[in-house]
Design a protein around this motif. Structure first.
Motif, PDB file in Angstrom:
ATOM      1  N   THR A   1     -15.472 -31.401   3.312  1.00  0.00           N
ATOM      2  CA  THR A   1     -14.593 -31.754   4.214  1.00  0.00           C
ATOM      3  C   THR A   1     -13.800 -33.348   5.037  1.00  0.00           C
ATOM      4  OG1 THR A   1     -17.237 -33.326   4.513  1.00  0.00           O
ATOM      5  CG2 THR A   1     -17.219 -31.175   5.506  1.00  0.00           C
ATOM      6  N   TYR A   2     -12.703 -32.908   5.681  1.00  0.00           N
ATOM      7  CA  TYR A   2     -12.225 -34.260   6.036  1.00  0.00           C
ATOM      8  C   TYR A   2     -12.342 -34.672   7.069  1.00  0.00           C
ATOM      9  CZ  TYR A   2     -10.004 -31.512   1.546  1.00  0.00           C
ATOM     10  OH  TYR A   2      -9.626 -31.718   0.896  1.00  0.00           O
ATOM     11  N   SER A   3     -13.420 -34.954   7.930  1.00  0.00           N
ATOM     12  CA  SER A   3     -13.313 -35.765   8.866  1.00  0.00           C
ATOM     13  C   SER A   3     -14.772 -36.404   9.130  1.00  0.00           C
ATOM     14  CB  SER A   3     -13.071 -35.498  10.200  1.00  0.00           C
ATOM     15  OG  SER A   3     -13.839 -33.674  10.089  1.00  0.00           O
ATOM     16  N   GLN A   4     -15.463 -37.705   9.891  1.00  0.00           N
ATOM     17  CA  GLN A   4     -16.360 -37.584   9.818  1.00  0.00           C
ATOM     18  C   GLN A   4     -17.525 -36.970  10.648  1.00  0.00           C
ATOM     19  OE1 GLN A   4     -15.651 -41.772  11.620  1.00  0.00           O
ATOM     20  NE2 GLN A   4     -16.480 -43.409  10.011  1.00  0.00           N
TER      21      GLN A   4
ATOM     22  N   ARG B   1     -18.127 -33.774   8.669  1.00  0.00           N
ATOM     23  CA  ARG B   1     -19.350 -34.201   7.722  1.00  0.00           C
ATOM     24  C   ARG B   1     -20.607 -34.978   7.589  1.00  0.00           C
ATOM     25  NH1 ARG B   1     -17.546 -39.976   4.802  1.00  0.00           N
ATOM     26  NH2 ARG B   1     -18.290 -40.624   6.738  1.00  0.00           N
TER      27      ARG B   1
ATOM     28  N   ARG C   1     -19.780 -35.108   0.773  1.00  0.00           N
ATOM     29  CA  ARG C   1     -18.677 -34.356   1.914  1.00  0.00           C
ATOM     30  C   ARG C   1     -18.209 -32.837   2.083  1.00  0.00           C
ATOM     31  NH1 ARG C   1     -12.861 -36.634   0.082  1.00  0.00           N
ATOM     32  NH2 ARG C   1     -11.887 -35.291   1.678  1.00  0.00           N
TER      33      ARG C   1
ATOM     34  N   GLU D   1      -9.380 -27.954  11.157  1.00  0.00           N
ATOM     35  CA  GLU D   1      -8.490 -28.067   9.836  1.00  0.00           C
ATOM     36  C   GLU D   1      -8.822 -29.005   8.738  1.00  0.00           C
ATOM     37  OE1 GLU D   1      -4.049 -27.563   9.372  1.00  0.00           O
ATOM     38  OE2 GLU D   1      -3.949 -26.500  11.473  1.00  0.00           O
ATOM     39  N   ASP D   2      -9.847 -29.529   9.143  1.00  0.00           N
ATOM     40  CA  ASP D   2     -10.480 -30.774   8.872  1.00  0.00           C
ATOM     41  C   ASP D   2     -11.711 -29.833   7.764  1.00  0.00           C
ATOM     42  OD1 ASP D   2     -11.474 -32.903  11.633  1.00  0.00           O
ATOM     43  OD2 ASP D   2      -9.618 -32.910   9.807  1.00  0.00           O
TER      44      ASP D   2
ATOM     45  N   ASN E   1      -1.411 -29.862  11.567  1.00  0.00           N
ATOM     46  CA  ASN E   1      -2.026 -28.252  11.375  1.00  0.00           C
ATOM     47  C   ASN E   1      -0.845 -26.995  10.596  1.00  0.00           C
ATOM     48  OD1 ASN E   1      -3.657 -29.378  12.667  1.00  0.00           O
ATOM     49  ND2 ASN E   1      -3.281 -28.517  14.823  1.00  0.00           N
ATOM     50  N   VAL E   2      -1.765 -27.101  10.030  1.00  0.00           N
ATOM     51  CA  VAL E   2      -1.364 -25.330   9.077  1.00  0.00           C
ATOM     52  C   VAL E   2      -2.030 -24.107   9.362  1.00  0.00           C
ATOM     53  CG1 VAL E   2       0.139 -25.099   6.769  1.00  0.00           C
ATOM     54  CG2 VAL E   2      -0.462 -27.054   7.128  1.00  0.00           C
ATOM     55  N   ASP E   3      -1.622 -23.142   9.524  1.00  0.00           N
ATOM     56  CA  ASP E   3      -1.766 -21.968  10.760  1.00  0.00           C
ATOM     57  C   ASP E   3      -2.747 -21.323   9.261  1.00  0.00           C
ATOM     58  OD1 ASP E   3      -1.070 -19.343  11.928  1.00  0.00           O
ATOM     59  OD2 ASP E   3      -2.916 -19.972  11.331  1.00  0.00           O
TER      60      ASP E   3
ATOM     61  N   ARG F   1      -4.042 -15.305   5.702  1.00  0.00           N
ATOM     62  CA  ARG F   1      -5.078 -14.750   4.740  1.00  0.00           C
ATOM     63  C   ARG F   1      -4.992 -13.223   5.448  1.00  0.00           C
ATOM     64  NH1 ARG F   1      -7.754 -20.109   5.673  1.00  0.00           N
ATOM     65  NH2 ARG F   1      -8.921 -19.576   6.980  1.00  0.00           N
TER      66      ARG F   1
ATOM     67  N   ARG G   1      -0.411 -22.629   1.692  1.00  0.00           N
ATOM     68  CA  ARG G   1      -1.886 -23.895   0.599  1.00  0.00           C
ATOM     69  C   ARG G   1      -1.793 -24.404  -0.130  1.00  0.00           C
ATOM     70  NH1 ARG G   1      -6.086 -21.506  -0.766  1.00  0.00           N
ATOM     71  NH2 ARG G   1      -6.350 -22.523  -2.519  1.00  0.00           N
TER      72      ARG G   1
ATOM     73  N   ARG H   1      -4.010 -32.321   4.359  1.00  0.00           N
ATOM     74  CA  ARG H   1      -5.178 -32.498   3.899  1.00  0.00           C
ATOM     75  C   ARG H   1      -5.028 -34.113   3.198  1.00  0.00           C
ATOM     76  NH1 ARG H   1      -5.966 -27.298   1.368  1.00  0.00           N
ATOM     77  NH2 ARG H   1      -7.601 -25.781   3.379  1.00  0.00           N
TER      78      ARG H   1
ATOM     79  N   ARG I   1      -5.817 -35.768   5.837  1.00  0.00           N
ATOM     80  CA  ARG I   1      -6.785 -36.464   6.378  1.00  0.00           C
ATOM     81  C   ARG I   1      -7.580 -36.741   5.504  1.00  0.00           C
ATOM     82  NH1 ARG I   1      -7.277 -32.067  10.489  1.00  0.00           N
ATOM     83  NH2 ARG I   1      -5.168 -30.326  10.340  1.00  0.00           N
ATOM     84  N   ASP I   2      -7.470 -36.667   4.300  1.00  0.00           N
ATOM     85  CA  ASP I   2      -8.452 -37.150   3.711  1.00  0.00           C
ATOM     86  C   ASP I   2      -8.011 -39.447   3.821  1.00  0.00           C
ATOM     87  OD1 ASP I   2      -9.066 -36.688  -0.138  1.00  0.00           O
ATOM     88  OD2 ASP I   2     -10.452 -36.541   1.281  1.00  0.00           O
TER      89      ASP I   2
ATOM     90  N   ARG J   1      -6.895 -40.667   6.428  1.00  0.00           N
ATOM     91  CA  ARG J   1      -7.707 -40.862   7.277  1.00  0.00           C
ATOM     92  C   ARG J   1      -9.276 -41.037   7.329  1.00  0.00           C
ATOM     93  NH1 ARG J   1      -7.208 -36.459  11.931  1.00  0.00           N
ATOM     94  NH2 ARG J   1      -9.541 -34.783  10.462  1.00  0.00           N
ATOM     95  N   LEU J   2      -9.740 -40.126   6.339  1.00  0.00           N
ATOM     96  CA  LEU J   2     -11.197 -40.256   6.705  1.00  0.00           C
ATOM     97  C   LEU J   2     -11.638 -41.729   5.739  1.00  0.00           C
ATOM     98  CD1 LEU J   2     -13.694 -39.307   6.886  1.00  0.00           C
ATOM     99  CD2 LEU J   2     -13.592 -38.070   4.696  1.00  0.00           C
TER     100      LEU J   2
ATOM    101  N   GLN K   1     -11.070 -43.914   8.275  1.00  0.00           N
ATOM    102  CA  GLN K   1     -12.297 -44.079   9.027  1.00  0.00           C
ATOM    103  C   GLN K   1     -13.860 -44.847   8.892  1.00  0.00           C
ATOM    104  OE1 GLN K   1     -12.825 -40.160  10.271  1.00  0.00           O
ATOM    105  NE2 GLN K   1     -11.310 -40.348  12.464  1.00  0.00           N
ATOM    106  N   ASP K   2     -13.937 -44.470   7.664  1.00  0.00           N
ATOM    107  CA  ASP K   2     -14.641 -45.256   6.949  1.00  0.00           C
ATOM    108  C   ASP K   2     -14.848 -46.655   6.853  1.00  0.00           C
ATOM    109  OD1 ASP K   2     -16.281 -42.194   4.846  1.00  0.00           O
ATOM    110  OD2 ASP K   2     -16.417 -42.794   7.048  1.00  0.00           O
TER     111      ASP K   2
END
Lengths: 112, 342
Positions: A6-9, A12, A32, A55-56, B132-134, B139, B205, B212, B215-216, B218-219, B222-223
């Motif tokens: 997972t990549y978001s709160q 997760r 996570r 995508e998270d 965003n990556v489709d 796939r 990919r 990602r 995103r990582d 960002r997470l 956020q924490d």
């Protein structure tokens, strides 16, 4: 197994709830990330998560790692030799110099 | 403050609003955009809009016999809630004592040494925008081409087998040979398509991995933000605690507060009321207690030092309000009820 990362709160949090509700399908938890059983139900749980968080959520499928089929003997031998013989503070690159062991740069480019 | 409900208009700093759910009141507070005119607010009971004194009557007068535009649903005219008001919007509070005290502290303009850090992390977060990556399309394409290749491979194998069998029987093989050649060509084409799909997926990919990484990051932020906010709340709660302890003396309910939020023991409603009292709120708070702690909303407003919209305990079925033109029936809730419920 089905690896779910997972990549978001929010993602997760959902993963945590899912693991709590379906312990029997969880092979291993890492906070996570989780390894679900490689069953259709495990896939179902994984897909639900991705449907909810897009995508998270990252889904991968693991295979048992068999070094005897996948990795050349020279590389296996190098790993063993490095741990057994090298000085604890010597990086592998240095250790390999002057030996028959493969140098790390040559290994980095090669597909497994 | 003014409340419009069922075509009636009620005014005051503390208003009893029977026949309306707490949720509807909270919603009305969230939607209120402000007072249209400054109203003379007193500590007395909510009274009807029969004041035609030119000195005090608002310029835009409204008649209570005009049906309210929302047809019986409540609307509130009051200062709108400021940022951070949310935890204190309704009593009983739906948050921990620490969170409530922190919100009260913020409402007083209290700051912490962490605030600049918090703002910095908030800004960093805002700048992050993972693309965003489709992968799904890639796939799906790989699965489709892979299936097709597989089918053709089987077809080719089956044709080869048939051909071999026919040769053994010395039977005619021309049509089969043609079919085999054609199918083998299709197989080759399908294989090429599958390889192309594989490469396309691999490219996507790689792009997804880069996304990602963001995103990582960002997470992690956020924490970090959540942790700092939590620490700030703890600081604020501690800072507000002495005022909170003093406020406990002025609201109904028993408690032994101790020295800090962790040490609090006693009536949680008293804690909520004291928290409201020390906060500096512009928007009203909705008071929805199961038992009556105050004789009426006006008294609640006075003791809580806040604008109060009260759902009168056990009065929800009764219609209360002011008939226009009837100066005798002032809105004083709990007329017919006295004291706390049993």
């Amino acid at each position: 197994m089905i690896l779910t990362v997972t990549y978001s709160q929010e993602a997760r949090r959902t993963l945590r709830n899912t693991c709590r509700a379906h312990e029997e399908t969880v092979r291993r938890r890492f906070g996570r990330a989780v390894l679900f059983a490689e069953t259709v139900f495990g896939a179902f749980l994984a897909l639900r998560l991705r449907e909810k968080h897009g995508e998270d959520v990252q889904l991968e499928r693991t295979v048992p790692f068999n070094e005897f089929s996948a990795v050349p003997e020279s590389v296996r031998a190098a790993a063993t030799a490095y741990v057994q013989e090298a000085n604890p503070h010597t990086p592998y690159a240095k250790f390999a110099v002057g030996t028959d062991h493969p140098d790390p740069r040559s290994l980095q480019g090669r597909e497994l | 403050m003014r409340v419009r409900v069922d075509g009636r208009i009620l005014e005051g700093r503390g208003i009893d609003v029977p026949g309306v759910t707490p949720e509807a009141l909270v919603q009305a507070v969230q939607e209120c955009s402000g007072i249209s005119q400054e109203l003379p607010e007193t500590d007395g009971p909510a009274r009807s809009r029969e004041d035609h004194d030119p000195e005090t009557a608002p310029l835009s007068s409204r008649h209570t016999d005009r049906p309210s535009p929302s047809g019986g649903v409540v609307s509130v005219e009051a200062p709108p809630p400021r940022a951070g008001h949310e935890p204190l919007m309704r009593v009983p509070l739906n948050c921990s004592l620490r969170r409530g005290l922190a919100a009260a502290g913020r409402s007083c303009g209290t700051q912490t040494s962490l605030d600049r850090d918090i703002a910095r992390v908030e800004q960093s977060l805002e700048r992050l925008d993972p693309p965003n990556v489709d992968l799904e399309t890639a796939r799906r394409q790989l699965a489709t081409t892979g299936d097709r290749e597989e089918q053709l491979r089987e077809r080719v194998a089956s044709l080869r087998g048939k051909l071999h069998a026919r040769r053994k029987l010395d039977a005619d093989t021309e049509t089969l040979k043609t079919e085999l050649t054609e199918t083998a060509a299709k197989l080759s084409e399908a294989e090429t398509e599958r390889i192309a799909a594989e490469q396309a997926l691999q490219r996507e990919r790689d792009r997804a991995r880069d996304a990602r990484d963001i995103r990582d990051n960002r997470l992690e932020l956020q924490d970090e933000l959540a942790n700092r906010r939590r620490s700030a709340r703890a600081i604020l709660a501690k800072q507000m605690y002495p005022a909170f302890v003093a406020a406990l003396q002025r609201v109904p309910g028993e408690a032994s507060p101790g020295h800090d939020p962790v040490g609090f023991d006693g009536d949680p409603i008293a804690a909520d009321l004291a928290t409201i009292r020390i906060a500096q709120l512009a928007a009203p708070t909705v008071l929805a207690l199961e038992e009556a702690r105050f004789a009426d909303a006006a008294i609640a407003a006075e003791q809580l030092d806040a604008r109060v919209l009260r759902v009168p305990p056990h009065c929800e079925d009764e219609v209360r309000g002011i008939d226009s033109g009837n100066p005798d029936s002032a809105t004083r809730s709990n007329d017919n009820h006295s004291g706390p419920s049993s």
